[in-house]
Scaffold this motif. Structure first.
Motif, mmCIF file in Angstrom:
data_model
loop_
_atom_site.group_PDB
_atom_site.id
_atom_site.type_symbol
_atom_site.label_atom_id
_atom_site.label_comp_id
_atom_site.label_asym_id
_atom_site.label_seq_id
_atom_site.Cartn_x
_atom_site.Cartn_y
_atom_site.Cartn_z
ATOM 1 N N ALA A 164 -27.067 130.632 -18.820
ATOM 2 C CA ALA A 164 -27.087 130.032 -17.554
ATOM 3 C C ALA A 164 -27.477 128.274 -17.331
ATOM 4 C CB ALA A 164 -28.319 130.226 -16.301
ATOM 5 N N ARG A 167 -25.061 126.203 -19.833
ATOM 6 C CA ARG A 167 -24.216 125.786 -18.543
ATOM 7 C C ARG A 167 -24.533 124.506 -18.402
ATOM 8 N NH1 ARG A 167 -19.801 127.836 -14.873
ATOM 9 N NH2 ARG A 167 -20.102 127.058 -12.980
ATOM 10 N N ASN A 178 -19.404 131.205 -18.992
ATOM 11 C CA ASN A 178 -19.277 132.303 -17.920
ATOM 12 C C ASN A 178 -20.126 132.991 -18.641
ATOM 13 O OD1 ASN A 178 -16.349 131.090 -19.008
ATOM 14 N ND2 ASN A 178 -17.153 131.173 -16.383
ATOM 15 N N PHE A 217 -20.028 130.632 -12.724
ATOM 16 C CA PHE A 217 -20.848 131.499 -13.850
ATOM 17 C C PHE A 217 -21.194 132.713 -13.491
ATOM 18 C CE2 PHE A 217 -25.248 132.542 -15.144
ATOM 19 C CZ PHE A 217 -24.938 132.336 -16.269
#
Length: 244
Positions: A164, A167, A178, A217
């Protein structure tokens, strides 16, 4: 006829059942594949048994827990990847993980530390103008801590949180990250476990979601697992404590 995209995919932990299906599907979409694993012999056997075009696949040795080798592994790649899939994984049951730290430690190293080590190297190489996507295979076990598998689940929770943040870090370079949040799969890692048959997914089904990953995501294959994922996210802790 599949056209050559001119793009390549690096699959780390390519000997897993899901990763092997990814190899087949990426080739089918016109990609070249760098398949990296400790067990290169098994990958070569898989290629032969499935009649895959050897000119489309490079098989390399990669050890997720040999952190010191990761920089040279990346430096010596035959070509820098457009897509990276981290599929390496290790699992011991929770009771063993609680009593034997070696098993718990290996889960931490393979599922999280190894991922951070190699993906940091890949992500921070700004000279690689090819890179457009990083995909990590996480697990529903990492959504909430449950007494049956919280040691394993904690490694997957950490990996999801890392992805996360990665990203966000890579957004300015328009690189997509992802996290595949996956439930039960019919794979060798789950052999011998008592699992609900109606919830078990086939490796090729999961691979299809990886190969066709979009911009979101979190990707949860299978509508049943999507429902379970949403329930786990909102369930009060008092009820989570009653789960196995």
């Amino acid at each position: 006829m599949n056209q050559n995209t001119g793009k390549n995919v690096l699959i780390l932990g390519a000997n897993s059942d899901v990763a092997k299906q990814c190899i087949k599907q990426y080739i089918g979409k016109g990609f070249s594949v760098i398949a990296a694993s400790r067990d290169t012999g098994s990958l070569e056997k898989f290629m032969t048994e499935n009649g895959l075009d050897s000119s489309k696949v490079s098989i390399l040795y990669f050890d997720a827990v040999d952190f010191d080798s990761h920089q040279s592994f990346y430096h010596n790649l035959p070509v820098k990847p457009h897509i990276v899939v981290y599929a390496a994984g290790f699992l011991v049951d929770n009771e063993k993980a609680l009593k034997d730290f070696n098993g718990a430690s290996r889960m931490m190293k393979v599922n999280y530390m190894g991922a951070v080590s190699i993906l940091n190297i890949i992500a921070m190489d700004q000279s690689n103008k090819n890179l457009e996507r990083i995909i990590g295979l996480s697990s529903l076990s990492g959504v909430r801590g449950r007494k049956s598998n919280f040691v394993y689940g904690s490694t997957k929770a950490a990996f999801t949180q890392y992805l996360a943040g990665l990203r966000q870090e890579l957004a300015s370079r328009k690189i997509i990250v992802n996290a595949l949040v996956i439930g039960y799969i019919r794979t060798k890692i789950n052999e011998g476990l008592q699992l609900n048959e109606s919830l078990i997914m086939e490796p090729d089904y999961v691979a299809k979601h990886i190969v066709n990953a979009g911009n979101s995501f979190t990707i949860v294959p299978n509508f049943k697992w999507k429902i379970i994922y949403l329930i786990l996210k909102i369930l009060p802790e008092s009820l989570v404590a009653k789960l196995p």
